[in-house]
Design an enzyme around this catalytic site. Structure first.
Site: not given
Ligand code: 5GP
Length: 190
Positions: A48-49, A105-106, A109, A137, A158-159, A165, A171
């Site tokens: 949803k992000g 993508e939002d 990470d 990130k 963490f944002v 969210d 959100r």
């Molecule tokens: P990854 O698989 O790259 O570690 O994480 C991707 C997902 O983790 C993102 O689409 C998001 O939903 C969540 N996520 C990663 N970092 C953050 C953050 O700083 N804040 C929030 N709200 N969600 C995050």
């Protein structure tokens, strides 16, 4: 179960203002319009992000585009950590064979979610597959991913906001910010 005191009151610091985000999204939209001129572009966003980013980005693109939506969820783990195990909750609704696909993508990470998604979408034989993320990130990256369009590179925090969210809340903030530490010590309502 405790509820956060208030939407804006829970935010300790604004990292990116609504104006900064708006300007960056318009810049990305202009670049994408130039890069994909004359091509068959499909934007695939991940719910949803990415919802606010997708909605704003597609309106900043002035070439014809198709859009599609996927929803994925990570298995298990705390709400601020990614497990890397991905489950598809909603798949594409149309074929992307021979389409130029841009994943919207939002945030990236660890990169584990996107890594899974890239492999999954490559299997559907698009003409090309590129990545656009609002936030990056890189400090926590576990897998190497070539990201073609990045809005902002942010520190390892963490944002929330602009789609992102914590426990399904925040959100709807128009900006991206960091929550007060005491918000995390309460029970999130997932
Ligand atoms: P990854 O698989 O790259 O570690 O994480 C991707 C997902 O983790 C993102 O689409 C998001 O939903 C969540 N996520 C990663 N970092 C953050 C953050 O700083 N804040 C929030 N709200 N969600 C995050």
């Amino acid at each position: 179960m405790s509820r956060p005191a208030g939407l804006h009151a829970d935010v300790a610091e604004v990292l990116l203002t609504e104006e900064e985000i708006g300007a960056k999204v318009r810049e990305l939209g202009a670049r994408i319009s130039t890069d994909y001129a004359g091509r068959r572009l499909t934007l695939v966003s991940v719910l949803k992000g990415s919802l606010p980013f997708m909605a704003d980005l597609m309106r900043s693109i002035d070439i014809p585009v198709r859009i599609d939506l996927m929803e994925v969820s990570s298995y298990g783990g705390a709400t601020t950590e990614s497990s890397g195990l991905v489950r598809i909750l909603k798949d594409l609704s149309a074929s992307i064979v021979n389409e130029d696909v841009l994943i919207v993508e939002d945030i990236i990470d660890t990169g584990l979610t996107l890594n899974y998604l890239i492999r999954y979408l490559r299997g559907k034989a698009p003409a090309s597959l590129r990545i656009c993320t609002l936030l990056d990130k890189p400090a926590r990256r576990l897998v190497e991913i070539k990201v073609d369009y990045v809005g902002f590179t942010i520190p390892d925090q963490f944002v929330v906001g602009y789609g992102l969210d914590y426990g399904e809340l925040y959100r709807n903030l128009r900006y991206v910010g960091v929550l007060r530490p005491e918000v995390y010590s309460g029970t999130p309502e997932a």
